[in-house]
Write a protein that holds these residues in place. Sequence first.
Motif, mmCIF file in Angstrom:
data_model
loop_
_atom_site.group_PDB
_atom_site.id
_atom_site.type_symbol
_atom_site.label_atom_id
_atom_site.label_comp_id
_atom_site.label_asym_id
_atom_site.label_seq_id
_atom_site.Cartn_x
_atom_site.Cartn_y
_atom_site.Cartn_z
ATOM 1 N N ALA A 79 30.915 38.912 44.568
ATOM 2 C CA ALA A 79 31.482 38.187 45.708
ATOM 3 C C ALA A 79 31.677 39.129 46.895
ATOM 4 O O ALA A 79 31.365 38.768 48.046
ATOM 5 C CB ALA A 79 32.805 37.546 45.312
ATOM 6 N N ARG A 80 32.169 40.323 46.643
ATOM 7 C CA ARG A 80 32.368 41.292 47.724
ATOM 8 C C ARG A 80 31.040 41.625 48.397
ATOM 9 O O ARG A 80 30.957 41.718 49.626
ATOM 10 C CB ARG A 80 33.034 42.537 47.157
ATOM 11 N N ALA A 81 29.990 41.808 47.600
ATOM 12 C CA ALA A 81 28.666 42.105 48.157
ATOM 13 C C ALA A 81 28.159 40.958 49.028
ATOM 14 O O ALA A 81 27.386 41.174 49.964
ATOM 15 C CB ALA A 81 27.677 42.398 47.031
ATOM 16 N N ALA A 82 28.608 39.743 48.708
ATOM 17 C CA ALA A 82 28.201 38.566 49.496
ATOM 18 C C ALA A 82 29.145 38.295 50.659
ATOM 19 O O ALA A 82 28.980 37.301 51.371
ATOM 20 C CB ALA A 82 28.130 37.343 48.586
ATOM 21 N N GLY A 83 30.148 39.158 50.858
ATOM 22 C CA GLY A 83 31.044 38.995 51.997
ATOM 23 C C GLY A 83 32.283 38.180 51.727
ATOM 24 O O GLY A 83 32.885 37.652 52.658
ATOM 25 N N ILE A 84 32.692 38.075 50.444
ATOM 26 C CA ILE A 84 33.896 37.302 50.108
ATOM 27 C C ILE A 84 34.889 38.222 49.396
ATOM 28 O O ILE A 84 34.544 38.866 48.406
ATOM 29 C CB ILE A 84 33.567 36.116 49.178
ATOM 30 N N GLY A 85 36.117 38.266 49.901
ATOM 31 C CA GLY A 85 37.169 39.050 49.261
ATOM 32 C C GLY A 85 37.889 38.216 48.219
ATOM 33 O O GLY A 85 38.581 37.248 48.554
ATOM 34 N N LEU A 86 37.703 38.564 46.942
ATOM 35 C CA LEU A 86 38.388 37.892 45.841
ATOM 36 C C LEU A 86 39.231 38.910 45.078
ATOM 37 O O LEU A 86 38.918 40.101 45.057
ATOM 38 C CB LEU A 86 37.379 37.248 44.876
ATOM 39 N N TYR A 87 40.273 38.421 44.384
ATOM 40 C CA TYR A 87 41.226 39.311 43.731
ATOM 41 C C TYR A 87 41.530 38.799 42.332
ATOM 42 O O TYR A 87 41.950 37.651 42.162
ATOM 43 C CB TYR A 87 42.495 39.427 44.594
ATOM 44 N N PRO A 88 41.314 39.647 41.305
ATOM 45 C CA PRO A 88 41.379 39.195 39.917
ATOM 46 C C PRO A 88 42.802 38.929 39.455
ATOM 47 O O PRO A 88 43.761 39.541 39.945
ATOM 48 C CB PRO A 88 40.766 40.366 39.145
ATOM 49 N N ASP B 150 38.344 36.621 53.527
ATOM 50 C CA ASP B 150 39.102 37.474 52.612
ATOM 51 C C ASP B 150 40.275 36.658 52.082
ATOM 52 O O ASP B 150 41.210 36.352 52.822
ATOM 53 C CB ASP B 150 39.601 38.720 53.337
ATOM 54 N N PHE B 151 40.219 36.305 50.788
ATOM 55 C CA PHE B 151 41.247 35.462 50.180
ATOM 56 C C PHE B 151 42.364 36.307 49.571
ATOM 57 O O PHE B 151 42.910 35.968 48.520
ATOM 58 C CB PHE B 151 40.613 34.560 49.118
ATOM 59 N N ARG B 152 42.724 37.371 50.229
ATOM 60 C CA ARG B 152 43.797 38.253 49.755
ATOM 61 C C ARG B 152 45.126 37.503 49.829
ATOM 62 O O ARG B 152 45.514 36.994 50.888
ATOM 63 C CB ARG B 152 43.821 39.516 50.609
ATOM 64 N N GLY C 148 39.434 34.719 36.137
ATOM 65 C CA GLY C 148 40.377 34.048 37.024
ATOM 66 C C GLY C 148 40.648 34.878 38.258
ATOM 67 O O GLY C 148 40.600 36.113 38.215
ATOM 68 N N ILE C 149 40.940 34.208 39.360
ATOM 69 C CA ILE C 149 41.284 34.893 40.602
ATOM 70 C C ILE C 149 42.522 34.243 41.198
ATOM 71 O O ILE C 149 42.829 33.080 40.940
ATOM 72 C CB ILE C 149 40.134 34.853 41.635
ATOM 73 N N VAL C 150 43.251 35.020 41.988
ATOM 74 C CA VAL C 150 44.369 34.505 42.782
ATOM 75 C C VAL C 150 43.863 34.398 44.218
ATOM 76 O O VAL C 150 43.493 35.406 44.830
ATOM 77 C CB VAL C 150 45.590 35.423 42.695
ATOM 78 N N MET C 151 43.818 33.193 44.741
ATOM 79 C CA MET C 151 43.195 32.923 46.042
ATOM 80 C C MET C 151 44.265 32.616 47.071
ATOM 81 O O MET C 151 44.874 31.554 47.067
ATOM 82 C CB MET C 151 42.251 31.718 45.921
ATOM 83 N N GLY C 152 44.517 33.554 47.980
ATOM 84 C CA GLY C 152 45.424 33.308 49.086
ATOM 85 C C GLY C 152 44.692 32.652 50.234
ATOM 86 O O GLY C 152 43.519 32.936 50.479
ATOM 87 N N TYR C 153 45.382 31.781 50.965
ATOM 88 C CA TYR C 153 44.737 31.077 52.073
ATOM 89 C C TYR C 153 45.530 31.116 53.370
ATOM 90 O O TYR C 153 45.070 30.640 54.409
ATOM 91 C CB TYR C 153 44.467 29.612 51.701
ATOM 92 N N ALA C 154 46.724 31.728 53.369
ATOM 93 C CA ALA C 154 47.613 31.643 54.528
ATOM 94 C C ALA C 154 47.152 32.480 55.710
ATOM 95 O O ALA C 154 47.658 32.308 56.816
ATOM 96 C CB ALA C 154 49.027 32.049 54.139
ATOM 97 N N TRP D 46 49.966 51.595 47.793
ATOM 98 C CA TRP D 46 49.439 50.647 48.766
ATOM 99 C C TRP D 46 47.949 50.849 48.986
ATOM 100 O O TRP D 46 47.464 51.972 49.148
ATOM 101 C CB TRP D 46 50.187 50.809 50.083
ATOM 102 N N VAL D 47 47.211 49.763 48.984
ATOM 103 C CA VAL D 47 45.780 49.795 49.261
ATOM 104 C C VAL D 47 45.546 49.046 50.569
ATOM 105 O O VAL D 47 45.896 47.870 50.680
ATOM 106 C CB VAL D 47 44.969 49.138 48.125
ATOM 107 N N PRO D 48 44.983 49.705 51.585
ATOM 108 C CA PRO D 48 44.789 49.015 52.865
ATOM 109 C C PRO D 48 43.808 47.873 52.722
ATOM 110 O O PRO D 48 42.839 47.960 51.965
ATOM 111 C CB PRO D 48 44.235 50.117 53.782
ATOM 112 N N PRO D 49 44.050 46.773 53.445
ATOM 113 C CA PRO D 49 43.104 45.647 53.390
ATOM 114 C C PRO D 49 41.753 46.064 53.947
ATOM 115 O O PRO D 49 41.674 46.831 54.911
ATOM 116 C CB PRO D 49 43.775 44.584 54.264
ATOM 117 N N GLN D 50 40.698 45.561 53.334
ATOM 118 C CA GLN D 50 39.343 45.874 53.769
ATOM 119 C C GLN D 50 38.618 44.564 54.076
ATOM 120 O O GLN D 50 37.678 44.166 53.387
ATOM 121 C CB GLN D 50 38.616 46.680 52.690
ATOM 122 N N SER D 51 39.097 43.904 55.111
ATOM 123 C CA SER D 51 38.581 42.582 55.449
ATOM 124 C C SER D 51 37.433 42.623 56.445
ATOM 125 O O SER D 51 36.784 41.615 56.685
ATOM 126 C CB SER D 51 39.713 41.708 56.022
ATOM 127 N N GLY D 52 37.212 43.794 57.049
ATOM 128 C CA GLY D 52 36.174 43.890 58.059
ATOM 129 C C GLY D 52 34.798 43.524 57.515
ATOM 130 O O GLY D 52 34.396 43.989 56.457
#
Length: 498
Positions: free
Chosen positions: A442-451, A132-134, A469-475, A121-127
Amino acid sequence: MGQLIAENNEARGGTTRRIYEALKAQILGGTYGPGDRLPSTRALAAELGVSRTTVTAAYEQLLSEGFLESRQGAPSRVALLHEHEGTKPLPEGAPSPPAPRPEAPVRLSRFGAALGEGATWVPPQSGGLIADFRYGDLSAADFPAEAWRRTVNAALRRRRPRLAYDDPGGSAELRAALQAYLWRARGLRCAPDQIIIVNGSQQGLDLAARVLADPGGRVAVEDPGYVMARRVFAAAGAEVVPIAVDGEGLRTESLEGLEDVKLAYVTPSHQFPLGSVLSARRRQELLAWSERSGAYVIEDDYDGEYRYDIRPIPPLQTMAHAENVIYLGTISKSLSPMVRLGYLVVPPPLRAVFAAAKQLVDRHSPVLEQEALSAMIASGAYERHIRRSRRSNGRRREALLAALTAELGDLVTVAGADAGLHVVVWFDRVEKAQEGELIARARAAGIGLYPISPLYGADEAGHRPDRAGIVMGYASLEPAEIGRGVAALAEVLRRWGG
């Protein structure tokens, strides 16, 4: 009077703890070195304005932990500690500590060895992020807190004659409620005792692997697909056979010639992560292969509640020749991933063995949560919540698609937007080899993206697009956050020259 004594004892205990912590910090920090005398308990008590008993208790704790040494009639002294991080170096002439022993090799079972160095498990780092499109996360604002509180409180008020272990297959009330719900929502017919309540879909996969996958056996999985499914089968000692997917879902023709595969894992209603729906022709081919080979099929309906521009897709288990299908459902996407409840619907011949496996693993899932979920389903609150969540996530989906079109236009191709809680975004002008760099920028610019790359198996030749490619969650995001995040991503691409 008794309460006053208890409060005084509690206060004294807190003071003792603070004195102990302060002295320990001074010893470890070098204020008191090895062999140094500490003040007498009488002197320190007078200095601090506390009772001598309080100071004596702190000294006794330090003595018991080896920080101090004391002889009858002599003052307490700091013990000769071995040198370690945070302590004062050993004085000159002091005996050297013994050389550390070489580490013994770790001996693991086959299961432990199969886990390898895989990520946990990797803790979310949305702060601090704009967005954060996790994928997999839900909005806390959507959780029906009041309805859940009422059902939990009602379950707590139920008087039981005794506290005892429960049915490993799950509570009778929840299985009956799920039987009715699955018929209403998914057109799935089953008997209540075909339902096995599990701690989320991950435990359902683990039970299936334990019961149906032999060490050295072969399990077919979608490629790309759910990483934790691949890992659970590999940990069971099975050989994982990746089967490519396309716009019609799993390429079922690839199963031909794999007669030694006795288990297949699929997401036919909304392929994870690409979003395709297994076509009617391929559904029939999959079930025919299963019937002919005797292989079981695990049908993971992980987000079956979320359909937008398409009609709900009936589960495989509703079709003819589906005797070998195991249906896997979860409330992680419909209610909360923090409420660890899911369910298996197993063929009748497997009911007893799956219940026995569940009992062996953890006896049963938490009864309180089962009773609360059962009451929510029976009252209609669960389905009302799903309808509200579907509307909320529909708005989020529309905001994401509109922002991607407006900000990125022909720079990207979007897949899997008809259902679920995520989309796949292919960057048409960014090469696959640059995927990691895109994520970092993207992370450096403040956007959480996931490959998307980790969701493919090692052998992806021929079916993995040669684009990032990225998987973009929006919920878990609100429409305004989504808009700001996509705008910031567009700026990253502009500066990059994408």
